[in-house]
Design a protein around this motif. Structure first.
Motif, PDB file in Angstrom:
ATOM      1  N   ARG A  19      -9.095   5.295   0.172  1.00  0.00           N
ATOM      2  CA  ARG A  19      -8.681   4.001   0.727  1.00  0.00           C
ATOM      3  C   ARG A  19      -9.811   3.420   1.568  1.00  0.00           C
ATOM      4  O   ARG A  19     -10.416   4.112   2.384  1.00  0.00           O
ATOM      5  CB  ARG A  19      -7.427   4.174   1.581  1.00  0.00           C
ATOM      6  CG  ARG A  19      -6.792   2.873   1.997  1.00  0.00           C
ATOM      7  CD  ARG A  19      -5.452   3.116   2.635  1.00  0.00           C
ATOM      8  NE  ARG A  19      -4.808   1.865   2.952  1.00  0.00           N
ATOM      9  CZ  ARG A  19      -3.625   1.776   3.535  1.00  0.00           C
ATOM     10  NH1 ARG A  19      -2.956   2.877   3.845  1.00  0.00           N
ATOM     11  NH2 ARG A  19      -3.113   0.616   3.800  1.00  0.00           N
ATOM     12  N   CYS A  20     -10.085   2.144   1.378  1.00  0.00           N
ATOM     13  CA  CYS A  20     -11.164   1.465   2.081  1.00  0.00           C
ATOM     14  C   CYS A  20     -10.799   1.262   3.560  1.00  0.00           C
ATOM     15  O   CYS A  20      -9.688   0.825   3.872  1.00  0.00           O
ATOM     16  CB  CYS A  20     -11.420   0.113   1.401  1.00  0.00           C
ATOM     17  SG  CYS A  20     -12.760  -0.826   2.150  1.00  0.00           S
TER      18      CYS A  20
ATOM     19  N   SER B 272      -6.161  -2.646   1.746  1.00  0.00           N
ATOM     20  CA  SER B 272      -5.441  -2.779   0.476  1.00  0.00           C
ATOM     21  C   SER B 272      -6.359  -2.517  -0.725  1.00  0.00           C
ATOM     22  O   SER B 272      -5.959  -2.732  -1.864  1.00  0.00           O
ATOM     23  CB  SER B 272      -4.801  -4.166   0.359  1.00  0.00           C
ATOM     24  OG  SER B 272      -5.790  -5.174   0.393  1.00  0.00           O
ATOM     25  N   ARG B 273      -7.571  -2.016  -0.469  1.00  0.00           N
ATOM     26  CA  ARG B 273      -8.523  -1.694  -1.544  1.00  0.00           C
ATOM     27  C   ARG B 273      -8.684  -0.174  -1.623  1.00  0.00           C
ATOM     28  O   ARG B 273      -8.842   0.505  -0.612  1.00  0.00           O
ATOM     29  CB  ARG B 273      -9.873  -2.342  -1.283  1.00  0.00           C
ATOM     30  CG  ARG B 273     -10.927  -1.980  -2.333  1.00  0.00           C
ATOM     31  CD  ARG B 273     -12.160  -2.815  -2.177  1.00  0.00           C
ATOM     32  NE  ARG B 273     -11.824  -4.188  -2.540  1.00  0.00           N
ATOM     33  CZ  ARG B 273     -12.471  -5.264  -2.107  1.00  0.00           C
ATOM     34  NH1 ARG B 273     -13.500  -5.140  -1.305  1.00  0.00           N
ATOM     35  NH2 ARG B 273     -12.088  -6.462  -2.485  1.00  0.00           N
ATOM     36  N   TYR B 274      -8.662   0.313  -2.848  1.00  0.00           N
ATOM     37  CA  TYR B 274      -8.823   1.741  -3.103  1.00  0.00           C
ATOM     38  C   TYR B 274      -9.950   1.946  -4.107  1.00  0.00           C
ATOM     39  O   TYR B 274     -10.218   1.075  -4.937  1.00  0.00           O
ATOM     40  CB  TYR B 274      -7.531   2.327  -3.695  1.00  0.00           C
ATOM     41  CG  TYR B 274      -6.367   2.290  -2.744  1.00  0.00           C
ATOM     42  CD1 TYR B 274      -5.996   3.414  -2.024  1.00  0.00           C
ATOM     43  CD2 TYR B 274      -5.621   1.124  -2.563  1.00  0.00           C
ATOM     44  CE1 TYR B 274      -4.928   3.391  -1.144  1.00  0.00           C
ATOM     45  CE2 TYR B 274      -4.548   1.087  -1.684  1.00  0.00           C
ATOM     46  CZ  TYR B 274      -4.201   2.217  -0.987  1.00  0.00           C
ATOM     47  OH  TYR B 274      -3.152   2.193  -0.116  1.00  0.00           O
TER      48      TYR B 274
ATOM     49  N   LEU C 268      -8.583   9.537  -4.920  1.00  0.00           N
ATOM     50  CA  LEU C 268      -8.170   8.181  -4.596  1.00  0.00           C
ATOM     51  C   LEU C 268      -8.527   7.971  -3.129  1.00  0.00           C
ATOM     52  O   LEU C 268      -7.999   8.654  -2.250  1.00  0.00           O
ATOM     53  CB  LEU C 268      -6.672   7.979  -4.823  1.00  0.00           C
ATOM     54  CG  LEU C 268      -6.154   6.573  -4.527  1.00  0.00           C
ATOM     55  CD1 LEU C 268      -6.753   5.566  -5.506  1.00  0.00           C
ATOM     56  CD2 LEU C 268      -4.633   6.534  -4.571  1.00  0.00           C
TER      57      LEU C 268
ATOM     58  N   GLU D 176       0.815   3.979  -3.019  1.00  0.00           N
ATOM     59  CA  GLU D 176       0.449   5.383  -2.844  1.00  0.00           C
ATOM     60  C   GLU D 176       1.560   6.307  -3.330  1.00  0.00           C
ATOM     61  O   GLU D 176       1.289   7.361  -3.918  1.00  0.00           O
ATOM     62  CB  GLU D 176       0.088   5.662  -1.392  1.00  0.00           C
ATOM     63  CG  GLU D 176      -1.226   5.011  -0.991  1.00  0.00           C
ATOM     64  CD  GLU D 176      -1.611   5.240   0.451  1.00  0.00           C
ATOM     65  OE1 GLU D 176      -1.066   6.174   1.092  1.00  0.00           O
ATOM     66  OE2 GLU D 176      -2.459   4.479   0.963  1.00  0.00           O
TER      67      GLU D 176
ATOM     68  N   LEU E 247     -10.852   4.595  -7.060  1.00  0.00           N
ATOM     69  CA  LEU E 247     -10.363   5.688  -7.893  1.00  0.00           C
ATOM     70  C   LEU E 247     -11.549   6.294  -8.634  1.00  0.00           C
ATOM     71  O   LEU E 247     -12.297   5.579  -9.315  1.00  0.00           O
ATOM     72  CB  LEU E 247      -9.326   5.179  -8.894  1.00  0.00           C
ATOM     73  CG  LEU E 247      -8.825   6.211  -9.918  1.00  0.00           C
ATOM     74  CD1 LEU E 247      -8.137   7.382  -9.225  1.00  0.00           C
ATOM     75  CD2 LEU E 247      -7.900   5.539 -10.929  1.00  0.00           C
TER      76      LEU E 247
ATOM     77  N   GLU F 186       0.807  -1.215   0.000  1.00  0.00           N
ATOM     78  CA  GLU F 186       0.000   0.000   0.000  1.00  0.00           C
ATOM     79  C   GLU F 186       0.848   1.277   0.000  1.00  0.00           C
ATOM     80  O   GLU F 186       0.554   2.214  -0.746  1.00  0.00           O
ATOM     81  CB  GLU F 186      -0.951   0.016   1.202  1.00  0.00           C
ATOM     82  CG  GLU F 186      -1.972  -1.089   1.208  1.00  0.00           C
ATOM     83  CD  GLU F 186      -1.491  -2.394   1.847  1.00  0.00           C
ATOM     84  OE1 GLU F 186      -2.309  -3.321   1.943  1.00  0.00           O
ATOM     85  OE2 GLU F 186      -0.298  -2.480   2.251  1.00  0.00           O
TER      86      GLU F 186
END
Length: 103
Positions: A42-43, A48-50, A40, A19, A52, A15
């Motif tokens: 971040r969850c 580790s999930r974004y 962008l 970034e 966009l 991550e």
């Protein structure tokens, strides 16, 4: 205006590197004709999930102007190695808009 949306599942543990690479890649997309802005996110539940979100003037500004333009190869080199699985990109246009005001 067109809104591009992609859920980016980044390899866990990468991550910070992702970034940083995205920070480098941001100048490539923002210089593209028709680019109107991006976010962008971040969850919280899956770090580790974004998400966009990119705003474009037209669909073709993204699909032709950026994706077939000279900057896309560098964008790909910086970012595509982080994704598993490779993201699905979708485009949206406004169907209904509402805003609230705080008094």
């Amino acid at each position: 205006m067109i809104l591009e949306q992609a859920v980016l599942d980044v390899l866990p543990g990468s991550e910070v590197e992702f970034e940083w690479a995205f920070g480098e890649a941001r100048s490539l997309i923002s210089a593209s004709p028709g680019f109107r802005g991006l976010e962008l996110l971040r969850c919280l539940e899956t770090p580790s999930r974004y998400l966009l979100l990119v705003r474009w003037e037209t669909l073709e500004d993204h699909t032709v102007g950026f994706r077939q333009g000279p900057a896309y190869a560098r964008w790909s080199a910086l970012l595509h190695k982080f994704y598993s699985p490779f993201p699905v990109v979708e485009h949206y246009e406004s169907a209904l808009s509402t805003s609230s005001s705080v008094v």
